[in-house]
Design an enzyme around this catalytic site. Structure first.
Site, PDB file in Angstrom:
ATOM      1  N   GLU A  42       0.836  -1.209   0.000  1.00 25.31           N
ATOM      2  CA  GLU A  42       0.000   0.000   0.000  1.00 25.31           C
ATOM      3  C   GLU A  42       0.865   1.251   0.000  1.00 25.31           C
ATOM      4  O   GLU A  42       1.858   1.320   0.717  1.00 25.31           O
ATOM      5  CB  GLU A  42      -0.908  -0.017   1.231  1.00 25.31           C
ATOM      6  CG  GLU A  42      -2.226   0.668   1.001  1.00 25.31           C
ATOM      7  CD  GLU A  42      -3.091  -0.070  -0.008  1.00 25.31           C
ATOM      8  OE1 GLU A  42      -3.142   0.379  -1.174  1.00 25.31           O
ATOM      9  OE2 GLU A  42      -3.706  -1.088   0.357  1.00 25.31           O
ATOM     10  N   ASP A  45       2.847   2.070  -4.938  1.00 26.66           N
ATOM     11  CA  ASP A  45       2.812   2.144  -6.418  1.00 26.66           C
ATOM     12  C   ASP A  45       3.434   3.433  -6.948  1.00 26.66           C
ATOM     13  O   ASP A  45       4.254   3.407  -7.862  1.00 26.66           O
ATOM     14  CB  ASP A  45       1.411   1.871  -6.987  1.00 26.66           C
ATOM     15  CG  ASP A  45       0.328   2.836  -6.527  1.00 26.66           C
ATOM     16  OD1 ASP A  45       0.581   3.643  -5.602  1.00 26.66           O
ATOM     17  OD2 ASP A  45      -0.783   2.768  -7.095  1.00 26.66           O
ATOM     18  N   SER A  76     -25.059   8.636 -15.192  1.00 32.04           N
ATOM     19  CA  SER A  76     -24.690   7.554 -14.285  1.00 32.04           C
ATOM     20  C   SER A  76     -25.888   7.313 -13.377  1.00 32.04           C
ATOM     21  O   SER A  76     -26.428   8.265 -12.804  1.00 32.04           O
ATOM     22  CB  SER A  76     -23.484   7.926 -13.431  1.00 32.04           C
ATOM     23  OG  SER A  76     -23.346   6.972 -12.396  1.00 32.04           O
ATOM     24  N   GLY A 130     -15.680   6.321  -3.077  1.00 31.23           N
ATOM     25  CA  GLY A 130     -14.787   6.721  -1.992  1.00 31.23           C
ATOM     26  C   GLY A 130     -14.694   5.651  -0.913  1.00 31.23           C
ATOM     27  O   GLY A 130     -14.310   5.931   0.219  1.00 31.23           O
ATOM     28  N   GLY A 132     -12.668   3.152  -0.892  1.00 26.79           N
ATOM     29  CA  GLY A 132     -11.343   2.550  -0.849  1.00 26.79           C
ATOM     30  C   GLY A 132     -11.173   1.387  -1.812  1.00 26.79           C
ATOM     31  O   GLY A 132     -10.152   0.704  -1.789  1.00 26.79           O
ATOM     32  N   SER A 134     -11.524   1.853  -5.138  1.00 26.64           N
ATOM     33  CA  SER A 134     -11.141   2.500  -6.378  1.00 26.64           C
ATOM     34  C   SER A 134     -12.209   2.488  -7.459  1.00 26.64           C
ATOM     35  O   SER A 134     -12.009   1.990  -8.573  1.00 26.64           O
ATOM     36  CB  SER A 134      -9.827   1.939  -6.928  1.00 26.64           C
ATOM     37  OG  SER A 134      -9.232   2.960  -7.700  1.00 26.64           O
ATOM     38  N   SER A 136     -12.926   5.148  -8.881  1.00 26.45           N
ATOM     39  CA  SER A 136     -12.423   6.094  -9.895  1.00 26.45           C
ATOM     40  C   SER A 136     -11.627   5.357 -10.971  1.00 26.45           C
ATOM     41  O   SER A 136     -11.811   5.599 -12.163  1.00 26.45           O
ATOM     42  CB  SER A 136     -11.585   7.198  -9.247  1.00 26.45           C
ATOM     43  OG  SER A 136     -10.474   6.673  -8.558  1.00 26.45           O
ATOM     44  N   ASP A 180      -4.329   0.756  -9.243  1.00 28.64           N
ATOM     45  CA  ASP A 180      -5.782   0.567  -9.348  1.00 28.64           C
ATOM     46  C   ASP A 180      -6.217   0.381 -10.795  1.00 28.64           C
ATOM     47  O   ASP A 180      -7.024  -0.494 -11.116  1.00 28.64           O
ATOM     48  CB  ASP A 180      -6.507   1.781  -8.746  1.00 28.64           C
ATOM     49  CG  ASP A 180      -6.164   1.982  -7.286  1.00 28.64           C
ATOM     50  OD1 ASP A 180      -5.591   1.056  -6.678  1.00 28.64           O
ATOM     51  OD2 ASP A 180      -6.467   3.066  -6.757  1.00 28.64           O
ATOM     52  N   TYR A 231      -3.256  12.623   0.375  1.00 30.50           N
ATOM     53  CA  TYR A 231      -2.593  11.680  -0.537  1.00 30.50           C
ATOM     54  C   TYR A 231      -1.468  12.395  -1.293  1.00 30.50           C
ATOM     55  O   TYR A 231      -0.323  11.938  -1.322  1.00 30.50           O
ATOM     56  CB  TYR A 231      -3.642  11.144  -1.524  1.00 30.50           C
ATOM     57  CG  TYR A 231      -3.174  10.023  -2.409  1.00 30.50           C
ATOM     58  CD1 TYR A 231      -3.508   8.706  -2.115  1.00 30.50           C
ATOM     59  CD2 TYR A 231      -2.407  10.256  -3.542  1.00 30.50           C
ATOM     60  CE1 TYR A 231      -3.092   7.658  -2.922  1.00 30.50           C
ATOM     61  CE2 TYR A 231      -1.979   9.223  -4.363  1.00 30.50           C
ATOM     62  CZ  TYR A 231      -2.329   7.933  -4.046  1.00 30.50           C
ATOM     63  OH  TYR A 231      -1.914   6.906  -4.848  1.00 30.50           O
TER      64      TYR A 231
END
Ligand code: ADP
Ligand code: MG
Length: 396
Positions: A42, A45, A76, A130, A132, A134, A136, A180, A231
């Site tokens: 974690e 990357d 969406s 959101g 965790g 991913s 996105s 991700d 982040y």
């Protein structure tokens, strides 16, 4: 949509929605991209380090039809607002909300010289936003698959995550690494991927214990508004540590923390300010843990793998400082149940989800007991479920 896998029923329902929204006439294509759980590795990357993620049976699907112009009309089912935009003059636009993710991918692909087209698209997902896992990356990889599918373009599969990461870095402004997008694009059922984010070498590792060991996700149901800025701050801290260590070690070829191993770090870590020492310590030793985790996985040694998960969590909590009270409590809740091999936060942290590895026969008891314990500790109704290891993105 609930926890179950998106299925034929979803496709039929989306077809109906699509016709309602955009009318009928052309053949509708369907695409899907999954969420991920990272087993271990974690915040490594973007430090060119090692990761070991799996794609899971939560995903976003899309119904899409190519247009003859350069317009996008998108909806969406997870958001109230429709998004309309042209490929010309695209830039990040706050008022376009979620639409920025797919639009960013379209722009990056076009800039890379890949054929793109306007399209009418309906998205529908069952990945917590959101959370965790991913979502996105899933919508980015999904959009890349849509555009490639609609234009009939083929590129190397490994290029898809590179483009999607670029969209998230440059268009959205989150300095995420490539894990991700990579696992969403290239995952394989009942396999983890070991990816070296420095060289982009990767290997699918069979998760042979998949029928005997369950991966349980526990969603804290909290999301910190500061997550994206914190982040980016970690990304900067690691870059600062690299600068200092390069000078200290006199090795000009050092580009990332992953160019330093645990032993070398032990010899030079005291030269760093305390905060940067902790950040570097996490990244460098997390890389070592990924290597050990692969050996454990290959030996079906769940006890060792579980212990590594717990070490990873402690390091993310104490050294990298990206956990939070709720994530710590969810890990404690998992570990209070009989038989659990190990648990840790997964994803960037600051809220989101944690995972636990559990003998399959204990799965239901762990889900029930850990939910109760988490509620007792935090007052929050978390969400707990087992997930299976799914294939990466593609046409449905
Ligand atoms: P995560 O940890 O889930 O990746 P992020 O904040 O990075 O959280 O990304 C979540 C954002 O991705 C959402 O706010 C939205 O803009 C976009 N997104 C995710 N899933 C969907 C979806 N099903 N439909 C539309 N947009 C989505
Ligand atoms: Mg994200």
């Amino acid at each position: 949509m609930d926890a179950s896998e998106l299925n034929d029923h979803t496709v039929a329902a989306m077809k109906e929605k699509f016709i309602q929204e955009f009318g009928t006439g052309k053949e509708i294509s369907f695409f899907r991209a999954p969420a991920r759980v990272n087993i271990i590795g974690e915040h490594t990357d973007y430090n060119n380090g090692y990761v070991l993620p799996i794609a899971i049976d939560r995903s976003i699907v899309a119904a899409a039809v190519k247009r003859d112009d350069r317009m996008f009309r998108m909806r969406s089912l997870n958001f109230p607002e429709a998004v309309t935009a042209s490929l010309d003059g695209l830039k990040y636009d706050l008022s376009k909300g979620w639409g920025n993710y797919p639009l960013g991918v379209a722009q990056v692909m076009e800039k890379a010289g890949i054929a793109v087209c306007g399209a009418d698209i309906i998205f529908n997902g069952n990945i917590p936003l959101g959370g965790g896992l991913s979502s996105s990356a899933a919508i980015e990889v999904l959009m890349a698959n849509i555009l490639l599918g609609l234009t009939g373009t083929t590129i190397e599969k490994e290029q898809i995550p590179v483009l999607c990461k670029q969209a998230e870095n440059e268009f959205i402004g989150v300095q995420c690494g490539i894990m991700d997008q990579f696992i969403s694009a290239l995952g394989k059922a009942n396999h983890a991927i070991f990816l070296d984010c420095g060289t982009m070498d990767y290997r699918h590792i069979p998760f042979r214990m998949a029928d005997r060991v369950a991966v349980i996700v526990g969603n804290t149901k909290v999301k910190r508004e500061l997550a994206h800025s914190a982040y980016n701050q970690r990304v900067r801290e690691c870059a600062e540590a690299v600068e200092l260590l390069r000078k200290q070690l006199g090795r000009t070829e050092i580009n990332s923390l992953s160019d330093i191993d645990s032993e070398e770090f032990t010899s030079c870590k005291k030269s760093l300010p305390d905060l940067l020492e902790k950040r570097a310590d996490h990244v460098i030793n997390e890389n070592a843990r990924v290597k050990e985790a692969i050996t454990a996985l290959e030996n079906d040694d769940m006890k060792t793998l579980g212990a590594l998960l717990l070490q990873s969590h402690a390091s993310l909590r104490d050294k990298y400082e990206v956990s939070c009270g709720e994530l710590d409590h969810i890990v404690e809740s998992f570990m209070s149940c009989d038989g659990v091999y190990g648990a840790r936060m997964t994803g960037a942290g600051f809220g989101g989800s944690a995972i636990a590895l559990v003998p399959t026969e204990q799965k239901d008891a762990v889900i029930e007991q850990s939910a109760k314990e988490y509620k007792r500790l935090t007052g929050i109704d978390g969400e707990f479920y087992a997930c299976s290891i799914a294939d990466g993105a593609g046409r449905m």
